[in-house]
Design a protein around this motif. Structure first.
Motif, PDB file in Angstrom:
ATOM      1  N   GLU A 118       7.213  12.667 -14.905  1.00 13.68           N
ATOM      2  CA  GLU A 118       6.682  11.310 -14.777  1.00 13.68           C
ATOM      3  C   GLU A 118       5.700  11.270 -13.601  1.00 13.68           C
ATOM      4  OE1 GLU A 118       5.688   7.727 -15.590  1.00 13.68           O
ATOM      5  OE2 GLU A 118       7.280   8.642 -16.793  1.00 13.68           O
ATOM      6  N   TRP A 119       4.484  10.892 -13.893  1.00  9.82           N
ATOM      7  CA  TRP A 119       3.439  10.878 -12.861  1.00  9.82           C
ATOM      8  C   TRP A 119       2.823   9.498 -12.679  1.00  9.82           C
ATOM      9  CZ3 TRP A 119      -1.084   9.085 -14.873  1.00  9.82           C
ATOM     10  CH2 TRP A 119      -1.228   9.161 -16.259  1.00  9.82           C
ATOM     11  N   ARG A 120       3.103   8.583 -13.591  1.00 17.87           N
ATOM     12  CA  ARG A 120       2.433   7.280 -13.550  1.00 17.87           C
ATOM     13  C   ARG A 120       2.782   6.483 -12.291  1.00 17.87           C
ATOM     14  NH1 ARG A 120       3.995   4.429 -18.980  1.00 17.87           N
ATOM     15  NH2 ARG A 120       5.992   5.359 -18.379  1.00 17.87           N
ATOM     16  N   LEU A 121       4.073   6.498 -11.913  1.00 20.66           N
ATOM     17  CA  LEU A 121       4.492   5.682 -10.774  1.00 20.66           C
ATOM     18  C   LEU A 121       3.785   6.116  -9.495  1.00 20.66           C
ATOM     19  CD1 LEU A 121       6.257   3.470  -9.651  1.00 20.66           C
ATOM     20  CD2 LEU A 121       8.111   5.122  -9.380  1.00 20.66           C
ATOM     21  N   GLU A 122       3.673   7.422  -9.295  1.00 20.34           N
ATOM     22  CA  GLU A 122       3.012   7.909  -8.074  1.00 20.34           C
ATOM     23  C   GLU A 122       1.541   7.503  -8.060  1.00 20.34           C
ATOM     24  OE1 GLU A 122       2.664  12.060  -5.498  1.00 20.34           O
ATOM     25  OE2 GLU A 122       3.719  12.018  -7.429  1.00 20.34           O
ATOM     26  N   LYS A 123       0.879   7.591  -9.205  1.00 18.95           N
ATOM     27  CA  LYS A 123      -0.534   7.167  -9.285  1.00 18.95           C
ATOM     28  C   LYS A 123      -0.669   5.654  -9.069  1.00 18.95           C
ATOM     29  CE  LYS A 123      -2.237  11.241 -10.228  1.00 18.95           C
ATOM     30  NZ  LYS A 123      -3.156  11.912  -9.285  1.00 18.95           N
ATOM     31  N   TYR A 124       0.251   4.905  -9.657  1.00 20.51           N
ATOM     32  CA  TYR A 124       0.204   3.452  -9.497  1.00 20.51           C
ATOM     33  C   TYR A 124       0.420   3.044  -8.043  1.00 20.51           C
ATOM     34  CZ  TYR A 124       0.396   2.952 -14.608  1.00 20.51           C
ATOM     35  OH  TYR A 124       0.115   2.994 -15.946  1.00 20.51           O
ATOM     36  N   VAL A 125       1.349   3.726  -7.363  1.00 21.61           N
ATOM     37  CA  VAL A 125       1.607   3.397  -5.958  1.00 21.61           C
ATOM     38  C   VAL A 125       0.390   3.720  -5.097  1.00 21.61           C
ATOM     39  CG1 VAL A 125       3.030   3.966  -3.951  1.00 21.61           C
ATOM     40  CG2 VAL A 125       4.100   3.625  -6.176  1.00 21.61           C
ATOM     41  N   GLY A 126      -0.294   4.830  -5.424  1.00 21.27           N
ATOM     42  CA  GLY A 126      -1.538   5.142  -4.710  1.00 21.27           C
ATOM     43  C   GLY A 126      -2.595   4.074  -4.907  1.00 21.27           C
ATOM     44  N   ALA A 127      -2.689   3.578  -6.153  1.00 20.47           N
ATOM     45  CA  ALA A 127      -3.639   2.483  -6.413  1.00 20.47           C
ATOM     46  C   ALA A 127      -3.213   1.209  -5.693  1.00 20.47           C
ATOM     47  CB  ALA A 127      -3.735   2.245  -7.918  1.00 20.47           C
ATOM     48  N   LEU A 128      -1.896   0.981  -5.586  1.00 17.47           N
ATOM     49  CA  LEU A 128      -1.404  -0.188  -4.860  1.00 17.47           C
ATOM     50  C   LEU A 128      -1.827  -0.151  -3.392  1.00 17.47           C
ATOM     51  CD1 LEU A 128       2.255  -0.961  -6.038  1.00 17.47           C
ATOM     52  CD2 LEU A 128       0.286  -2.479  -6.086  1.00 17.47           C
ATOM     53  N   GLU A 129      -1.743   1.031  -2.792  1.00 17.30           N
ATOM     54  CA  GLU A 129      -2.141   1.162  -1.383  1.00 17.30           C
ATOM     55  C   GLU A 129      -3.614   0.808  -1.203  1.00 17.30           C
ATOM     56  OE1 GLU A 129      -0.130   4.411   1.089  1.00 17.30           O
ATOM     57  OE2 GLU A 129      -0.159   5.295  -0.902  1.00 17.30           O
ATOM     58  N   GLU A 130      -4.454   1.310  -2.097  1.00 16.17           N
ATOM     59  CA  GLU A 130      -5.884   1.007  -1.994  1.00 16.17           C
ATOM     60  C   GLU A 130      -6.145  -0.493  -2.173  1.00 16.17           C
ATOM     61  OE1 GLU A 130      -7.784   3.458  -4.859  1.00 16.17           O
ATOM     62  OE2 GLU A 130      -7.296   5.350  -3.852  1.00 16.17           O
ATOM     63  N   MET A 131      -5.451  -1.102  -3.140  1.00 15.32           N
ATOM     64  CA  MET A 131      -5.640  -2.537  -3.373  1.00 15.32           C
ATOM     65  C   MET A 131      -5.122  -3.357  -2.188  1.00 15.32           C
ATOM     66  SD  MET A 131      -4.644  -2.785  -7.417  1.00 15.32           S
ATOM     67  CE  MET A 131      -5.004  -4.544  -7.518  1.00 15.32           C
ATOM     68  N   LEU A 132      -4.043  -2.889  -1.551  1.00 20.43           N
ATOM     69  CA  LEU A 132      -3.506  -3.613  -0.400  1.00 20.43           C
ATOM     70  C   LEU A 132      -4.482  -3.563   0.777  1.00 20.43           C
ATOM     71  CD1 LEU A 132      -1.170  -5.143   0.871  1.00 20.43           C
ATOM     72  CD2 LEU A 132      -0.145  -2.958   1.506  1.00 20.43           C
ATOM     73  N   VAL A 133      -5.120  -2.414   0.972  1.00 20.12           N
ATOM     74  CA  VAL A 133      -6.128  -2.314   2.035  1.00 20.12           C
ATOM     75  C   VAL A 133      -7.293  -3.258   1.746  1.00 20.12           C
ATOM     76  CG1 VAL A 133      -7.793  -0.765   3.132  1.00 20.12           C
ATOM     77  CG2 VAL A 133      -5.476   0.037   2.654  1.00 20.12           C
ATOM     78  N   ALA A 134      -7.740  -3.267   0.487  1.00 18.04           N
ATOM     79  CA  ALA A 134      -8.835  -4.169   0.123  1.00 18.04           C
ATOM     80  C   ALA A 134      -8.416  -5.635   0.260  1.00 18.04           C
ATOM     81  CB  ALA A 134      -9.292  -3.878  -1.308  1.00 18.04           C
ATOM     82  N   LEU A 135      -7.146  -5.925  -0.057  1.00 14.93           N
ATOM     83  CA  LEU A 135      -6.658  -7.304   0.041  1.00 14.93           C
ATOM     84  C   LEU A 135      -6.616  -7.767   1.493  1.00 14.93           C
ATOM     85  CD1 LEU A 135      -5.576  -9.607  -1.733  1.00 14.93           C
ATOM     86  CD2 LEU A 135      -3.277  -8.699  -1.387  1.00 14.93           C
ATOM     87  N   LYS A 136      -6.276  -6.849   2.412  1.00 14.01           N
ATOM     88  CA  LYS A 136      -6.254  -7.211   3.834  1.00 14.01           C
ATOM     89  C   LYS A 136      -7.652  -7.504   4.365  1.00 14.01           C
ATOM     90  CE  LYS A 136      -2.059  -4.618   5.001  1.00 14.01           C
ATOM     91  NZ  LYS A 136      -1.488  -3.491   5.770  1.00 14.01           N
ATOM     92  N   LYS A 137      -8.665  -6.849   3.787  1.00 13.81           N
ATOM     93  CA  LYS A 137     -10.041  -7.052   4.245  1.00 13.81           C
ATOM     94  C   LYS A 137     -10.743  -8.185   3.500  1.00 13.81           C
ATOM     95  CE  LYS A 137     -10.645  -2.175   5.469  1.00 13.81           C
ATOM     96  NZ  LYS A 137     -11.436  -0.931   5.215  1.00 13.81           N
TER      97      LYS A 137
END
Length: 258
Positions: free
Chosen positions: A29-48
């Motif tokens: 299963e690889w989807r969760l790890e990829k999704y969490v990585g995308a979540l981190e990027e979106m969280l950084v963008a959301l903070k800015k």
């Protein structure tokens, strides 16, 4: 404040990640790890983002993303005991991700993960007890003659959990002692710095006073030197005048012989 499009996408992806985390995953299963990585990027963008949510909501988002990252890291550990210990330190989110949740999904995932680790530890404990009984033939005879004692396995599991609990308490006590020592050292350093500042202030004041005294004495000495020079000039002028008058009188009284 209206929810931005970026935050809506972030919430949807976060809910999807929590749903995947609640399911039993295999090694492929690889989807969760990829999704969490995308979540981190979106969280950084959301903070800015200029339309970012309140600091409390951002803190909860960050907490949930960190929980998912810690869950993935715990799943990569080799032994169930290490997984169980790592799960104990995970901190799930405090609020529901979507409005339809009665309890935060991250808390549910946390409970399921701890139960899954406990089950793996129980299986490992039972398989270890069977494998240590001797050779394959002795093992088969032992299985036929003596059934597995579930109470003993449960007691051993409780002992392991109690051992991990004791380790956690010891670690917490050590961290508390370190925090106390750090606080004491910080207070001692603050007192030393405060005393040094006071000593430096007093030294500067004393230096200013000495400078003022030295300035006053220099002015007095300069005035005294000026007075001495004036008296010396007057004395020299009187001596020169007296000598000049004496020479004139001498010439008048004793003319040159012819």
């Amino acid at each position: 404040m209206a929810t931005s499009r970026l935050e809506i996408n972030f919430i949807r992806l976060l809910s999807r990640c929590e749903s995947l985390a609640s399911e039993k995953r295999n090694e492929t299963e690889w989807r969760l790890e990829k999704y969490v990585g995308a979540l981190e990027e979106m969280l950084v963008a959301l903070k800015k983002s200029p339309s970012k949510p309140t600091p409390e909501i951002l803190t909860d988002y960050n907490r949930k993303v960190d929980f998912l990252k810690g869950l993935l890291e715990a799943d990569k550990l080799p032994s169930p005991a290490e997984k169980s210990l790592a799960n104990q330190f995970l901190a799930p989110g405090r609020t529901p991700t979507i409005s339809s949740e009665r309890m935060p999904a991250s808390k549910t995932v946390h409970i399921q993960s701890k139960a899954r680790c406990a089950g793996e530890m129980r299986k490992e404990l039972m398989s270890t007890g069977v494998s240590n009984s001797g050779s394959l033939e002795t093992d088969l005879r032992h299985r036929k003659s003596i059934p597995v004692d579930e109470r003993q396995s449960a007691a051993e599991l409780d002992a392991i959990l109690q051992h991990h609990h004791n380790l956690q308490e010891k670690l917490a006590d050590d961290m508390l002692n370190l925090a106390r020592n750090l606080k004491n050292n910080t207070l001692a350093a603050q007192n030393i710095i405060k005393q040094d500042n006071q000593t430096l202030t007093q030294s500067m004041r004393q230096a200013d006073m000495n400078f003022e005294k030295l300035k006053t004495e220099s002015e007095r000495l300069e005035q005294h030197a000026k007075k001495s020079v004036n008296w010396f000039l007057w004395l020299m002028l009187i001596v020169v005048s007296f000598t000049f008058i004496s020479m004139i009188l001498f010439i008048r009284l004793f003319p040159r012989l012819r």
